[in-house]
Write a protein that holds these residues in place. Structure first.
Motif, mmCIF file in Angstrom:
data_model
loop_
_atom_site.group_PDB
_atom_site.id
_atom_site.type_symbol
_atom_site.label_atom_id
_atom_site.label_comp_id
_atom_site.label_asym_id
_atom_site.label_seq_id
_atom_site.Cartn_x
_atom_site.Cartn_y
_atom_site.Cartn_z
ATOM 1 N N HIS A 79 0.398 -1.136 -0.197
ATOM 2 C CA HIS A 79 -0.213 0.459 0.015
ATOM 3 C C HIS A 79 0.776 1.315 -0.203
ATOM 4 N N ARG A 81 -5.501 2.063 -4.544
ATOM 5 C CA ARG A 81 -4.985 1.177 -3.244
ATOM 6 C C ARG A 81 -6.654 0.550 -2.709
ATOM 7 N N PHE A 127 -6.029 -5.275 -0.095
ATOM 8 C CA PHE A 127 -3.889 -5.499 -0.267
ATOM 9 C C PHE A 127 -4.421 -7.701 -0.905
#
Length: 198
Positions: free
Chosen positions: A40, A48, A51
């Motif tokens: 990130h 973003r 993740f």
């Protein structure tokens, strides 16, 4: 041996991991979340994703844990929520395919218990948990599936007892827990403070 401690956000994974680490000589805690935070940091905020959606996270976790498991002479503890079956297969499953002794435990609790624990983490306004609260039902429903066993129900047991059960199921011997209530509270507060995400 890798002890992967799964569970919903607020399920007690980090506290359990550090309780095991404290009482399991030679162990290390390797938090897969840190790999995600690193990714990130190199992605602009507006781009973003979660993740775990990044192939780089899943591959990075496997490579990192594989390295530690091959080089470290002792148990490795990984506290991480993974509820997507495909991502679970690409991390836990892949490590098993590589020949590692992976013991997976999903910490389960009633939704109201998990929400209460999340609310307790909001002290002083340092960690709003709205997103995590919204994920509780989704996580618990997914983790109830057989591929996420072994399940440990934590509503009525303390963190030290959760650690005892994980160790017993894994054939590991923990050092005795000699801490009193005050010392236990202080230690848990220290762990919580170290893992606050601003």
């Amino acid at each position: 041996m890798l002890l992967w401690i799964n569970g919903p956000f607020g399920g007690g994974k980090t506290q359990t991991a550090f309780e095991l680490h404290r009482r399991l000589p030679g162990s290390v805690v390797c938090d897969p979340e840190e790999v995600g935070f690193g990714l990130h940091r190199v992605i602009p905020r507006e781009l973003r994703p979660d993740f775990q959606e990044l192939t780089a996270w899943r591959q990075g976790v496997v490579e990192t844990l594989d390295l530690v498991l091959r080089k470290h002479d002792g148990p490795v503890i990984a506290p991480m929520t993974v509820v997507e079956p495909a991502y679970f297969a690409e991390t836990v499953g892949r490590l098993r395919e590589m020949g590692h002794d992976v013991r997976h435990f999903a910490l389960m609790a009633r939704p109201e218990t998990v929400v209460r624990r999340l609310r307790e983490r909001e002290w002083a306004g340092l960690r709003p948990e709205r997103w995590a609260v919204a994920q509780v039902d989704r996580c618990l429903d997914a983790l109830a599936a057989p591929e996420f066993a072994e399940h440990i129900h934590t509503d009525e047991i303390a963190v030290r007892e959760v650690a005892d059960r994980i160790a017993a199921a894994s054939g590991l011997t923990l050092t005795p827990n000699t801490d009193g209530p005050l010392r236990t509270q202080l230690r848990r507060a220290r762990v919580a403070i170290r893992h606050i995400r601003f």
